[in-house]
Each structure stands twice: as C-alpha cells, then as structure tokens.
Design a protein around this motif. Structure first.
Motif, PDB file in Angstrom:
ATOM      1  N   VAL A   2      57.740 -21.588   3.553  1.00  0.00           N
ATOM      2  CA  VAL A   2      56.369 -22.007   3.825  1.00  0.00           C
ATOM      3  C   VAL A   2      55.696 -22.381   2.513  1.00  0.00           C
ATOM      4  CG1 VAL A   2      54.135 -21.307   4.716  1.00  0.00           C
ATOM      5  CG2 VAL A   2      56.225 -20.513   5.849  1.00  0.00           C
ATOM      6  N   TYR A   3      55.093 -23.582   2.473  1.00  0.00           N
ATOM      7  CA  TYR A   3      54.402 -24.030   1.265  1.00  0.00           C
ATOM      8  C   TYR A   3      53.174 -23.148   1.041  1.00  0.00           C
ATOM      9  CZ  TYR A   3      52.495 -27.363  -2.141  1.00  0.00           C
ATOM     10  OH  TYR A   3      52.028 -27.965  -3.284  1.00  0.00           O
ATOM     11  N   PRO A   4      52.986 -22.584  -0.146  1.00  0.00           N
ATOM     12  CA  PRO A   4      51.967 -21.547  -0.333  1.00  0.00           C
ATOM     13  C   PRO A   4      50.540 -22.053  -0.543  1.00  0.00           C
ATOM     14  CG  PRO A   4      53.179 -21.871  -2.373  1.00  0.00           C
ATOM     15  CD  PRO A   4      53.844 -22.741  -1.340  1.00  0.00           C
ATOM     16  N   ARG A   5      50.331 -23.375  -0.604  1.00  0.00           N
ATOM     17  CA  ARG A   5      48.989 -23.895  -0.848  1.00  0.00           C
ATOM     18  C   ARG A   5      48.363 -24.407   0.454  1.00  0.00           C
ATOM     19  NH1 ARG A   5      49.580 -28.208  -5.452  1.00  0.00           N
ATOM     20  NH2 ARG A   5      47.300 -28.087  -5.438  1.00  0.00           N
ATOM     21  N   ASP A   6      47.019 -24.281   0.568  1.00  0.00           N
ATOM     22  CA  ASP A   6      46.293 -24.671   1.769  1.00  0.00           C
ATOM     23  C   ASP A   6      45.378 -25.844   1.435  1.00  0.00           C
ATOM     24  OD1 ASP A   6      44.811 -24.962   4.049  1.00  0.00           O
ATOM     25  OD2 ASP A   6      43.857 -22.995   3.961  1.00  0.00           O
ATOM     26  N   PHE A   7      45.678 -27.033   1.981  1.00  0.00           N
ATOM     27  CA  PHE A   7      44.873 -28.215   1.721  1.00  0.00           C
ATOM     28  C   PHE A   7      43.888 -28.515   2.854  1.00  0.00           C
ATOM     29  CE2 PHE A   7      48.607 -28.901  -0.977  1.00  0.00           C
ATOM     30  CZ  PHE A   7      47.990 -29.194  -2.184  1.00  0.00           C
ATOM     31  N   ARG A   8      43.939 -27.761   3.940  1.00  0.00           N
ATOM     32  CA  ARG A   8      43.032 -28.010   5.056  1.00  0.00           C
ATOM     33  C   ARG A   8      41.752 -27.199   4.933  1.00  0.00           C
ATOM     34  NH1 ARG A   8      41.347 -26.005   9.863  1.00  0.00           N
ATOM     35  NH2 ARG A   8      40.788 -27.561  11.418  1.00  0.00           N
ATOM     36  N   GLY A   9      41.888 -25.927   4.580  1.00  0.00           N
ATOM     37  CA  GLY A   9      40.708 -25.081   4.480  1.00  0.00           C
ATOM     38  C   GLY A   9      39.993 -24.942   5.804  1.00  0.00           C
ATOM     39  N   HIS A  10      38.662 -25.095   5.778  1.00  0.00           N
ATOM     40  CA  HIS A  10      37.870 -24.985   7.003  1.00  0.00           C
ATOM     41  C   HIS A  10      37.954 -26.256   7.849  1.00  0.00           C
ATOM     42  CE1 HIS A  10      36.235 -21.129   5.973  1.00  0.00           C
ATOM     43  NE2 HIS A  10      35.653 -21.569   4.871  1.00  0.00           N
ATOM     44  N   GLY A  11      38.486 -27.333   7.286  1.00  0.00           N
ATOM     45  CA  GLY A  11      38.659 -28.555   8.059  1.00  0.00           C
ATOM     46  C   GLY A  11      37.373 -29.329   8.269  1.00  0.00           C
ATOM     47  N   ARG A  12      37.422 -30.239   9.230  1.00  0.00           N
ATOM     48  CA  ARG A  12      36.295 -31.148   9.475  1.00  0.00           C
ATOM     49  C   ARG A  12      35.038 -30.402   9.890  1.00  0.00           C
ATOM     50  NH1 ARG A  12      37.113 -36.308  13.349  1.00  0.00           N
ATOM     51  NH2 ARG A  12      38.529 -36.755  11.622  1.00  0.00           N
ATOM     52  N   THR A 180      36.365  -5.689  -1.453  1.00  0.00           N
ATOM     53  CA  THR A 180      35.733  -6.449  -0.386  1.00  0.00           C
ATOM     54  C   THR A 180      36.070  -7.922  -0.501  1.00  0.00           C
ATOM     55  OG1 THR A 180      33.905  -4.853  -0.339  1.00  0.00           O
ATOM     56  CG2 THR A 180      33.506  -6.978   0.697  1.00  0.00           C
ATOM     57  N   TYR A 181      36.248  -8.395  -1.738  1.00  0.00           N
ATOM     58  CA  TYR A 181      36.558  -9.799  -1.971  1.00  0.00           C
ATOM     59  C   TYR A 181      37.134  -9.963  -3.368  1.00  0.00           C
ATOM     60  CZ  TYR A 181      32.633 -10.112  -5.205  1.00  0.00           C
ATOM     61  OH  TYR A 181      31.803  -9.924  -6.282  1.00  0.00           O
ATOM     62  N   ASP A 182      37.765 -11.122  -3.598  1.00  0.00           N
ATOM     63  CA  ASP A 182      38.006 -11.573  -4.968  1.00  0.00           C
ATOM     64  C   ASP A 182      37.501 -12.997  -5.085  1.00  0.00           C
ATOM     65  OD1 ASP A 182      40.133 -13.724  -5.424  1.00  0.00           O
ATOM     66  OD2 ASP A 182      41.321 -12.372  -4.188  1.00  0.00           O
ATOM     67  N   SER A 183      37.296 -13.440  -6.323  1.00  0.00           N
ATOM     68  CA  SER A 183      36.739 -14.774  -6.578  1.00  0.00           C
ATOM     69  C   SER A 183      37.675 -15.636  -7.419  1.00  0.00           C
ATOM     70  CB  SER A 183      35.370 -14.656  -7.263  1.00  0.00           C
ATOM     71  OG  SER A 183      34.400 -14.161  -6.369  1.00  0.00           O
ATOM     72  N   ASP A 184      38.956 -15.332  -7.406  1.00  0.00           N
ATOM     73  CA  ASP A 184      39.925 -16.105  -8.173  1.00  0.00           C
ATOM     74  C   ASP A 184      40.323 -17.374  -7.422  1.00  0.00           C
ATOM     75  OD1 ASP A 184      40.264 -14.831 -10.672  1.00  0.00           O
ATOM     76  OD2 ASP A 184      41.442 -13.242  -9.734  1.00  0.00           O
ATOM     77  N   SER A 185      39.324 -18.207  -7.136  1.00  0.00           N
ATOM     78  CA  SER A 185      39.544 -19.484  -6.463  1.00  0.00           C
ATOM     79  C   SER A 185      38.362 -20.405  -6.757  1.00  0.00           C
ATOM     80  CB  SER A 185      39.666 -19.284  -4.945  1.00  0.00           C
ATOM     81  OG  SER A 185      39.667 -20.537  -4.285  1.00  0.00           O
TER      82      SER A 185
END
Length: 300
Positions: A2-12, A180-185
């Motif tokens: 499985v390719y580890p990167r997400d190019f769709r995100g939340h989408g349209r 609760t979260y991270d911000s490394d993005s």
C-alpha cells in the motif's frame, strides 16, 4: 504494498468543522520556543547550529559559533517577553511549541506561559534533525522529552510537533500514547485522522508559509511583507468559508519575529485578527478537542 501517502485528503467536499459560535475560520498562533535546544558543542554535538539564523552560516565543526548562539539567546531574553505582551494585550490565546531542553533552561518563561493559560505542546527533546536518527534513539528522546516537559510544566504534553521529524516519529508517538494530536504535517487546512498501525490518530496540520522563518530562509515572501501575506491568507480563508470553513495556522519564533521591526509588522496582523468578529482564535488543543467531538475517529 500500500502506497503510504494520501493525495485525496478530505476530497471535493471537506467536512464541516462546525467551529464554535458559527465562526467562519479557526485561527491558531504558535510560538516556537527552541533556544537552548539547538545544535551546539555545549550540548555534546559535533557542530554548531546553522538553521534559521539571520545570515547564511556554515555549521562549525567541534567549536562554538558565538554569533549564532547570541542570535538564539535573543529569543528567550527579549523576543519571548515582547511577544507575550503583544498577545496578552489583545487577549489572544497561544500554543507554545516548547523544546523540552529549552523550557528546562528558563523557569520564568514557563511560569509566564502557565499564567497566561497557553497550551505548551512538546516540540521534542532537542531542536535537531531526526531524519536519520535510529528508531531506538528517537524513542528514548521522546520519552525523555515527555519526562522533562512534565517536570518543568507540571503536566504531561498532549500535543506534539517535532518539525525536523523522521519517518518513524508518528509511529513512536502512537506507541508512546497519551497524545491528543500531533502537528508534523503541512498537508491540509483542516485537521484529519490517520491510521497508524490500526490506531486512529489525529493530525492538526502546521504551516511553513504563514511562518516567520520566511524572514531568514532563501524563499522570501510572495507579497511585500509578512503581515500583508498573512492578511491576504486570512481574508481569503474567511471568504472561502462560504463554501468550506477552514483553519489558519501562524508559526512564530521568539528570536525572529521577536525583533522590533518584525514585531511591529506582526502587530498589523494581530490587530486585523482581533477586529474580526467571525473567527475563532484558539489553542491547538482546543481545535483538536473540538474536531474530536464534531468529526470523531473513524473507529469511533
């Protein structure tokens, strides 16, 4: 595989964040507190710091760079207190990305953060590069950062941002637990969930364009000044909220924006934000907790 990167995100059709009181935009200020955690032979490193400094400078091998050290010292000595006053005068909440070794060196600054009810998120043990760090070393550094953070602030961190992260960082944070979260993005204008080894983990993205690092890196600005760029982004996102409400992050450094000429420029944007009635200025932990309520983890 499985390719580890997400190019769709939340989408349209991005989800509605339902910001409190019908706000069109969530605005989040980060002050990076890193000084005293940077590369230095005083800290056992083989070279001096050369990143985010006023002039291009090489990393000196095995000797101190007094020029760079004094630039970094300006942050906690002067810059922090100037920024603290500007935000306090306008009643604007702040998240501090605090390097554990930096917080440890200045109890007076930490006390002022706690008095102001700022969120103090953990920025790692040291302000150094982690990209090639062995996973065992990074695991130990994360644990030590949490220990020091809790010791000097009185509570365990629930937010995390490494910045100069490795491919293992997020996995190690989930393994450690308690965040609760991270911000490394830098991948979105809204929080989002990721699957980390079967665990739902929340990411609250950060920014490198709405960031005072632009003052000293080679990329410069895309508009006449930092405040002009921030105001453009702020107004654009408020207008875009008629379709999709968004989040705006602003990244600041005590040794950079804390300088008088730059602080004067920042004031223009702070006043612009403070005058807006349709925005929610919040700490990152507030945004993360709100997102968890209105957009819960996929596994519930």
């Amino acid at each position: 595989m499985v390719y580890p990167r997400d190019f769709r995100g939340h989408g349209r059709h991005a989800p509605d964040p339902q910001w409190p009181n019908g706000a069109r935009l969530a605005v989040q200020f980060v002050i990076n507190y890193e000084e005293g955690g940077e590369h230095s032979v005083l800290h056992g490193d083989a070279h001096s710091e050369a990143f985010l400094t006023e002039e291009p400078t090489p990393a000196f091998r095995n000797i101190r760079n007094i020029n760079v050290e004094s630039q970094y010292e300006y942050g906690p000595r002067v810059g922090w207190w100037r920024l603290h006053r500007l935000f306090a005068e306008r009643g604007l909440p702040v998240t501090v990305f605090g390097i554990a070794k930096s917080l440890e060196k200045n109890s007076e600054a930490v006390a002022s953060m706690l008095e102001a009810n700022y969120e103090i998120a953990c920025h790692g043990l040291r302000w150094i590069q982690h990209a090639e760090m062995p996973i065992e070393v990074e695991r130990a550094q994360i644990a030590e950062a949490i220990r020091i953070h809790q010791e000097v602030t009185g509570s365990r961190p629930t937010g995390w941002y490494t910045g100069r992260m490795s491919p293992n960082t997020r996995q190690l944070l989930v393994e450690q637990g308690g965040f609760t979260y991270d911000s490394d993005s830098f991948a979105d204008d809204l929080p989002y969930w990721v699957d980390v080894g079967g665990t739902d983990h929340l990411v609250v993205p950060y920014t490198l364009d709405n960031n005072d690092g632009r003052y000293v890196n080679t990329y410069g600005y895309q508009s006449p000044s930092f405040s002009a760029y921030l105001i453009q982004a702020f107004d654009f996102l408020r207008e875009e909220a008629s379709h999709t409400p968004r989040m705006m992050s602003i990244g600041l450094h005590t040794r950079l924006i804390g300088r008088p000429g730059r602080a004067a420029d920042l004031v223009r944007f702070l006043d612009h934000v403070a005058s807006a009635k349709d925005v929610w200025v919040a700490r990152r932990i507030d945004i993360a907790q709100h997102w968890r309520q209105v957009q819960p983890a996929p596994r519930g």
